[in-house]
Motif scaffolding. Structure first.
Motif, PDB file in Angstrom:
ATOM      1  N   ALA A 282      45.074 -30.007  -2.770  1.00 59.30           N
ATOM      2  CA  ALA A 282      46.562 -30.022  -3.055  1.00 59.30           C
ATOM      3  C   ALA A 282      47.407 -29.419  -1.849  1.00 59.30           C
ATOM      4  N   TYR A 283      46.981 -28.241  -1.244  1.00 51.44           N
ATOM      5  CA  TYR A 283      47.616 -27.564  -0.041  1.00 51.44           C
ATOM      6  C   TYR A 283      47.625 -28.395   1.031  1.00 51.44           C
ATOM      7  N   GLY A 284      46.419 -29.118   1.217  1.00 52.33           N
ATOM      8  CA  GLY A 284      46.328 -30.037   2.507  1.00 52.33           C
ATOM      9  C   GLY A 284      47.168 -31.036   2.250  1.00 52.33           C
ATOM     10  N   ARG A 285      47.446 -31.734   1.142  1.00 53.10           N
ATOM     11  CA  ARG A 285      48.221 -32.779   0.930  1.00 53.10           C
ATOM     12  C   ARG A 285      49.737 -32.605   1.203  1.00 53.10           C
ATOM     13  N   LEU A 286      50.108 -30.959   0.344  1.00 52.81           N
ATOM     14  CA  LEU A 286      51.584 -30.586   0.432  1.00 52.81           C
ATOM     15  C   LEU A 286      52.148 -30.200   1.817  1.00 52.81           C
ATOM     16  N   SER A 287      50.824 -29.780   2.567  1.00 51.98           N
ATOM     17  CA  SER A 287      51.088 -29.596   3.991  1.00 51.98           C
ATOM     18  C   SER A 287      51.664 -30.811   4.809  1.00 51.98           C
ATOM     19  N   THR A 288      50.938 -31.901   4.378  1.00 51.54           N
ATOM     20  CA  THR A 288      51.259 -33.297   4.885  1.00 51.54           C
ATOM     21  C   THR A 288      52.611 -33.665   4.716  1.00 51.54           C
ATOM     22  N   ARG A 289      53.002 -33.510   3.501  1.00 49.60           N
ATOM     23  CA  ARG A 289      54.510 -33.781   3.093  1.00 49.60           C
ATOM     24  C   ARG A 289      55.463 -32.906   3.555  1.00 49.60           C
ATOM     25  N   PHE A 290      55.213 -31.586   3.416  1.00 49.05           N
ATOM     26  CA  PHE A 290      56.339 -30.654   3.635  1.00 49.05           C
ATOM     27  C   PHE A 290      56.078 -29.736   4.937  1.00 49.05           C
ATOM     28  N   ALA A 299      52.273 -19.267   0.434  1.00 50.77           N
ATOM     29  CA  ALA A 299      50.874 -18.614   0.236  1.00 50.77           C
ATOM     30  C   ALA A 299      50.668 -17.308   0.574  1.00 50.77           C
ATOM     31  N   VAL A 300      51.399 -16.761   1.578  1.00 52.74           N
ATOM     32  CA  VAL A 300      51.437 -15.476   1.896  1.00 52.74           C
ATOM     33  C   VAL A 300      52.355 -14.847   1.028  1.00 52.74           C
ATOM     34  N   PHE A 301      53.462 -15.029   0.444  1.00 60.45           N
ATOM     35  CA  PHE A 301      54.234 -14.399  -0.608  1.00 60.45           C
ATOM     36  C   PHE A 301      53.537 -14.205  -1.932  1.00 60.45           C
ATOM     37  N   ALA A 302      52.737 -15.243  -2.297  1.00 59.72           N
ATOM     38  CA  ALA A 302      51.929 -15.230  -3.383  1.00 59.72           C
ATOM     39  C   ALA A 302      50.774 -14.028  -3.217  1.00 59.72           C
ATOM     40  N   TYR A 303      50.143 -14.103  -2.165  1.00 60.87           N
ATOM     41  CA  TYR A 303      49.217 -12.917  -2.045  1.00 60.87           C
ATOM     42  C   TYR A 303      49.880 -11.475  -1.953  1.00 60.87           C
ATOM     43  N   PHE A 304      51.201 -11.434  -1.671  1.00 60.14           N
ATOM     44  CA  PHE A 304      52.054 -10.225  -1.647  1.00 60.14           C
ATOM     45  C   PHE A 304      52.050  -9.734  -3.180  1.00 60.14           C
ATOM     46  N   CYS A 305      52.200 -10.830  -3.890  1.00 52.73           N
ATOM     47  CA  CYS A 305      52.297 -10.507  -5.387  1.00 52.73           C
ATOM     48  C   CYS A 305      50.954 -10.192  -6.012  1.00 52.73           C
ATOM     49  N   VAL A 327      44.154 -15.593  -7.383  1.00 50.46           N
ATOM     50  CA  VAL A 327      43.582 -15.790  -6.050  1.00 50.46           C
ATOM     51  C   VAL A 327      43.091 -17.443  -5.425  1.00 50.46           C
ATOM     52  N   GLY A 328      42.610 -17.825  -6.550  1.00 49.25           N
ATOM     53  CA  GLY A 328      41.786 -19.143  -6.408  1.00 49.25           C
ATOM     54  C   GLY A 328      43.065 -20.301  -6.181  1.00 49.25           C
ATOM     55  N   LEU A 329      44.216 -20.164  -6.698  1.00 50.70           N
ATOM     56  CA  LEU A 329      45.450 -21.071  -6.282  1.00 50.70           C
ATOM     57  C   LEU A 329      45.721 -20.865  -5.007  1.00 50.70           C
ATOM     58  N   PHE A 330      45.592 -19.853  -4.365  1.00 49.53           N
ATOM     59  CA  PHE A 330      45.890 -19.810  -2.824  1.00 49.53           C
ATOM     60  C   PHE A 330      44.997 -19.508  -1.767  1.00 49.53           C
ATOM     61  N   GLN A 331      43.806 -19.000  -2.056  1.00 48.05           N
ATOM     62  CA  GLN A 331      42.822 -18.789  -1.099  1.00 48.05           C
ATOM     63  C   GLN A 331      42.458 -19.724  -0.114  1.00 48.05           C
ATOM     64  N   GLY A 332      42.122 -20.879  -0.733  1.00 47.45           N
ATOM     65  CA  GLY A 332      41.616 -22.268   0.063  1.00 47.45           C
ATOM     66  C   GLY A 332      42.601 -22.577   0.967  1.00 47.45           C
ATOM     67  N   GLY A 333      43.822 -22.717   0.345  1.00 42.09           N
ATOM     68  CA  GLY A 333      45.074 -23.141   1.125  1.00 42.09           C
ATOM     69  C   GLY A 333      45.424 -22.329   2.269  1.00 42.09           C
ATOM     70  N   ILE A 334      45.499 -21.176   2.078  1.00 49.05           N
ATOM     71  CA  ILE A 334      46.085 -20.288   3.182  1.00 49.05           C
ATOM     72  C   ILE A 334      44.984 -20.353   4.305  1.00 49.05           C
ATOM     73  N   GLN A 335      43.899 -20.182   3.992  1.00 45.85           N
ATOM     74  CA  GLN A 335      42.765 -20.283   5.065  1.00 45.85           C
ATOM     75  C   GLN A 335      42.579 -21.529   5.921  1.00 45.85           C
ATOM     76  N   ALA A 336      42.522 -22.717   5.046  1.00 47.58           N
ATOM     77  CA  ALA A 336      42.617 -23.971   5.454  1.00 47.58           C
ATOM     78  C   ALA A 336      43.659 -24.402   6.325  1.00 47.58           C
ATOM     79  N   LEU A 337      44.865 -24.213   6.044  1.00 48.03           N
ATOM     80  CA  LEU A 337      46.131 -24.538   6.956  1.00 48.03           C
ATOM     81  C   LEU A 337      46.120 -23.449   8.107  1.00 48.03           C
ATOM     82  N   SER A 338      45.652 -22.342   7.738  1.00 43.78           N
ATOM     83  CA  SER A 338      45.738 -21.047   9.149  1.00 43.78           C
ATOM     84  C   SER A 338      44.856 -22.008  10.220  1.00 43.78           C
ATOM     85  N   ARG A 339      43.790 -22.351   9.763  1.00 42.42           N
ATOM     86  CA  ARG A 339      42.634 -22.993  10.725  1.00 42.42           C
ATOM     87  C   ARG A 339      43.217 -24.202  11.447  1.00 42.42           C
TER      88      ARG A 339
END
Length: 408
Positions: A282-290, A299-305, A327-339
């Motif tokens: 979902a993060y990969g597709r949302l990044s394509t859109r937004f 994702a960073v703000f979510a990890y702060f929380c 953690v599962g909601l944001f872990q893959g997205g933040i690492q995949a988009l960073s890469r």
């Protein structure tokens, strides 16, 4: 694999995430628990494990820019990849041999260095496996399938470790079998990448190898800090990935120190993997859109929380389950988009060299994070204060991402 849009090269690249993630999950969930069982009575698992992770990250951060620069030479990338996977798998399979805590930690550090070294070369293969406009999608697919695929050997390991005593297999023998299962899985899922993905972006071999290697590294450092967008991104990444890596690496040890049952810890982290699968896609597709610039700060703000929640509210198994799902909601997205975002910013023929520096920033952040957690836990006698110490860096990472210049 369900996504027919992936090419053969893309699928083969994605499958290595399935292979290496099995070791990552085992190292997150079961290995710290096993280490606690062989550690000296009265010693803090969080402190010992934190220092071990710090040493592994520090050694890797020192080695990878040089190895990355050498791997950029024509024909070298795959050789370095095979070397790190092979050495790491042997060290992983051998983890069942030591009975002393220190010997076990030394062997684990070797396996961890090889695992993370292979992932630098793997990340750099992204530029060979697909096109620029597909980076976010393919990178996200990698993390997604890595999360769900790693559950297969992990469930087998759980069955042997937790169910073994009922059929006469002691738990320590079950762990030895688990190390072997994971090592074989890791190697098996590296084969498609070795077979199908080839180094299409490279540097020609130089006449003066050592001089040109270190000279090239210095030029890369200057290029990184001259490029304002890349500079902002690298500094932001250094700060926010600290929280990500530290929470992933220290979660089980932290839960153990709080007295949460080991079975609850392991099952909760297994749920993290299932949640991370659809979330990463979902993060990969949302990044394509937004756009990645918008999705990464979320994702960073979510990890702060998540960090605040772990420090102030995590006391019982229920709270650990909530933490694992978040953690599962944001872990893959933040690492995949960073890469993938980093891959868009760098010259393709220097991918290994740049990803070596990318790894330096990630691993030094991991050094800082695990070191801070260990030191503050030791000084205060309170694991919660150790976890809280990384929240400030997440705030800095968020601000830098928000202020990062737009792509020209």
């Amino acid at each position: 694999m369900a996504r027919a849009k992936l090419t053969r090269q893309e699928r083969s690249w994605v499958l290595y995430d399935v292979g290496n993630s099995a070791f990552v999950l085992l190292a997150t969930a079961l290995i710290p628990v096993y280490f606690a069982s062989i550690a000296e009575e009265g010693s803090s698992v969080v402190v010992a494990w934190g220092y071990a992770e710090t040493v592994a990250s520090l050694v890797l951060a020192l080695l990878m820019p040089v190895l990355g620069s050498l791997a950029d030479l024509k024909g070298n990338k795959k050789k370095f990849f095979i070397g790190t996977v092979g050495t790491g798998a042997i060290a992983l399979a051998a983890l069942g041999i030591p009975t002393a805590a220190m010997a076990f930690l030394v062997l684990y550090v070797v396996a961890s260095i090889m695992l993370n070294g292979s992932m630098v070369f793997y990340d750099a293969f992204l530029v060979d496996a697909t096109d620029d406009e597909r980076y976010d999608e393919v990178s996200s697919q990698g993390y997604a399938w890595g999360c769900i695929g790693s559950c297969v050997p992990f469930i087998a390991c759980l069955a042997v470790v937790l169910g073994g005593p009922s059929i006469g297999i002691p738990m320590d023998v079950g762990m030895k079998i688990a190390f072997l299962i994971t090592a074989v899985w890791w190697v098996a899922f590296s084969i498609p990448l070795i077979r199908d993905v080839h180094q299409t972006h490279y540097k020609e071999r130089a006449e003066h190898l050592i001089r040109d290697t270190f000279g090239g590294l210095w030029k890369t450092v200057k290029r990184i800090f001259k490029d304002k967008r890349l500079r902002y991104f690298m500094l932001a990444f250094f700060c926010y990935i600290d929280g990500v890596h530290t929470i992933i690496k220290m979660s089980t040890s932290y839960g153990t120190d709080l007295g949460i049952d080991a079975t609850q810890l392991v099952l909760a982290l297994l749920v993290t993997q299932f949640v991370a699968f659809p979330s990463a896609i979902a993060y990969g597709r949302l990044s394509t859109r937004f756009g990645t610039k918008r999705m990464l700060p979320v994702a960073v703000f979510a990890y702060f929380c998540i960090t605040l929640f772990a420090a102030f509210f995590l006391r019982e198994a229920l709270e650990f389950w909530i933490l694992a799902i978040c953690v599962g909601l944001f872990q893959g997205g933040i690492q995949a988009l960073s890469r993938s975002e980093f891959g868009k910013l760098i010259p393709k023929e220097h991918a290994n060299e740049y990803y070596g520096f990318f790894d330096i920033f990630g691993k030094y952040a991991a050094v800082m994070g695990t070191f801070l957690v260990s030191v503050f836990t030791q000084l205060t006698g309170n694991s919660s204060m150790g976890v809280l110490s990384i929240a400030v860096l997440l705030v800095v990472g968020f601000v830098l991402l928000w202020r990062m210049p737009e792509r020209e």
